[in-house]
Design a protein around this motif. Structure first.
Motif, PDB file in Angstrom:
ATOM      1  N   SER A  28       0.918  -1.416  -0.089  1.00 18.86           N
ATOM      2  CA  SER A  28       0.208  -0.109   0.138  1.00 18.86           C
ATOM      3  C   SER A  28       0.834   1.334   0.317  1.00 18.86           C
ATOM      4  O   SER A  28       1.938   1.648   0.671  1.00 18.86           O
ATOM      5  CB  SER A  28      -1.065  -0.346   0.875  1.00 18.86           C
ATOM      6  OG  SER A  28      -1.342   1.054   0.962  1.00 18.86           O
ATOM      7  N   VAL A  59      -2.572   2.719   5.830  1.00 19.75           N
ATOM      8  CA  VAL A  59      -3.056   1.505   5.379  1.00 19.75           C
ATOM      9  C   VAL A  59      -2.581  -0.066   5.944  1.00 19.75           C
ATOM     10  O   VAL A  59      -2.920  -1.166   6.950  1.00 19.75           O
ATOM     11  CB  VAL A  59      -3.657   1.171   4.100  1.00 19.75           C
ATOM     12  CG1 VAL A  59      -4.203  -0.443   3.393  1.00 19.75           C
ATOM     13  CG2 VAL A  59      -4.865   2.020   3.546  1.00 19.75           C
ATOM     14  N   ARG A  60      -1.083  -0.151   5.654  1.00 19.81           N
ATOM     15  CA  ARG A  60      -0.086  -0.893   5.894  1.00 19.81           C
ATOM     16  C   ARG A  60      -0.421  -1.334   7.849  1.00 19.81           C
ATOM     17  O   ARG A  60       0.022  -2.712   8.356  1.00 19.81           O
ATOM     18  CB  ARG A  60       1.324  -0.904   6.192  1.00 19.81           C
ATOM     19  CG  ARG A  60       1.410  -0.651   4.272  1.00 19.81           C
ATOM     20  CD  ARG A  60       2.778  -0.510   3.314  1.00 19.81           C
ATOM     21  NE  ARG A  60       3.549   0.794   4.531  1.00 19.81           N
ATOM     22  CZ  ARG A  60       3.663   1.525   4.119  1.00 19.81           C
ATOM     23  NH1 ARG A  60       3.557   2.348   2.922  1.00 19.81           N
ATOM     24  NH2 ARG A  60       4.842   2.453   4.209  1.00 19.81           N
ATOM     25  N   ASP A  78      -3.461  -3.690  -1.445  1.00 21.15           N
ATOM     26  CA  ASP A  78      -4.513  -2.877  -1.417  1.00 21.15           C
ATOM     27  C   ASP A  78      -4.708  -1.784  -2.821  1.00 21.15           C
ATOM     28  O   ASP A  78      -4.030  -1.523  -3.194  1.00 21.15           O
ATOM     29  CB  ASP A  78      -3.405  -1.450  -0.576  1.00 21.15           C
ATOM     30  CG  ASP A  78      -4.489  -0.467  -0.775  1.00 21.15           C
ATOM     31  OD1 ASP A  78      -6.100   0.330  -1.183  1.00 21.15           O
ATOM     32  OD2 ASP A  78      -4.118   0.726   0.154  1.00 21.15           O
ATOM     33  N   THR A 116      -4.083   1.652  -4.008  1.00 20.32           N
ATOM     34  CA  THR A 116      -3.183   1.947  -4.530  1.00 20.32           C
ATOM     35  C   THR A 116      -2.636   2.959  -5.157  1.00 20.32           C
ATOM     36  O   THR A 116      -3.490   2.348  -6.492  1.00 20.32           O
ATOM     37  CB  THR A 116      -1.638   1.107  -4.162  1.00 20.32           C
ATOM     38  OG1 THR A 116      -2.008   0.850  -2.502  1.00 20.32           O
ATOM     39  CG2 THR A 116      -0.825   1.707  -4.358  1.00 20.32           C
ATOM     40  N   GLY A 142      -3.947  -2.495  -6.126  1.00 22.96           N
ATOM     41  CA  GLY A 142      -3.247  -3.917  -5.429  1.00 22.96           C
ATOM     42  C   GLY A 142      -4.035  -4.742  -6.812  1.00 22.96           C
ATOM     43  O   GLY A 142      -3.419  -6.067  -7.104  1.00 22.96           O
TER      44      GLY A 142
END
Length: 133
Positions: free
Chosen positions: A11, A16-17, A61, A64, A69
Motif C-alpha cells: 500500500s 493502511v499498512r 491495497d 494504491t 492492488g
C-alpha cells in the motif's frame, strides 16, 4: 524456534499498512504460525520481495496509486511462479467483481475490520502452509 509466516503488505498509505499489521496481530489465529511483515509502497518493491522468495501471503491495497492492488494482483498471478495467495483490500463491497477479475484469492473491504481481516488472512495461511507441508 517456532516457524513464522511472511506476509507482504502493499500500500502507498502507511496508515493502511498499519491497519493490516494491527488487525493481524502477531498471530491471526491460534492454528497458524506467528507472522512477520514485509511492507512495500511501490510495485518494484513488491516484485523484488516476491523475487527473493519466502512470501506466504500477499495483502494488496486495491486503492494504491499509481498501480492499484488489483492490477498488481493480476500481474503477479501471471508472472510469479507459485504465486502466493493474495488477500485484496477493496474500497467497497461492490468492487468484489474486480477482485475476481484480478484473480485474488480473497477480498475484504477498507477500512480494515480486524476480525474479518484476521479470519481471511488465517484461511489463506492455512491453505498455503498445508500445500507447502
Amino acid at each position: 524456534m517456532q516457524p513464522t509466516a511472511t506476509v507482504l503488505v502493499y500500500s502507498d498509505d502507511a496508515n493502511v499498512r498499519e491497519q493490516v499489521r494491527l488487525a493481524a496481530g502477531r498471530r491471526p489465529a491460534a492454528d497458524v504460525p506467528p507472522v512477520e511483515f514485509v511492507e512495500c509502497a511501490t510495485l518494484p518493491a513488491v516484485l523484488a520481495a516476491l523475487d527473493r522468495g519466502g512470501i506466504d501471503v500477499c495483502v494488496l491495497d486495491g486503492e494504491t496509486a499509481p498501480m492499484g492492488g488489483m492490477g498488481v494482483c493480476r500481474q503477479i498471478k501471471d508472472e510469479v511462479f507459485h504465486c502466493p495467495p493474495v488477500l485484496l483490500l477493496i474500497g467497497r463491497p461492490q468492487d468484489a467483481w474486480l477482485a475476481t477479475w484480478s484473480r485474488a484469492d480473497a477480498a475484504v473491504t477498507l477500512p480494515v475490520e480486524p476480525v474479518e481481516f484476521a479470519d481471511a488472512l488465517a484461511a489463506l495461511l492455512r491453505g498455503r502452509l498445508s500445500v507447502d507441508a
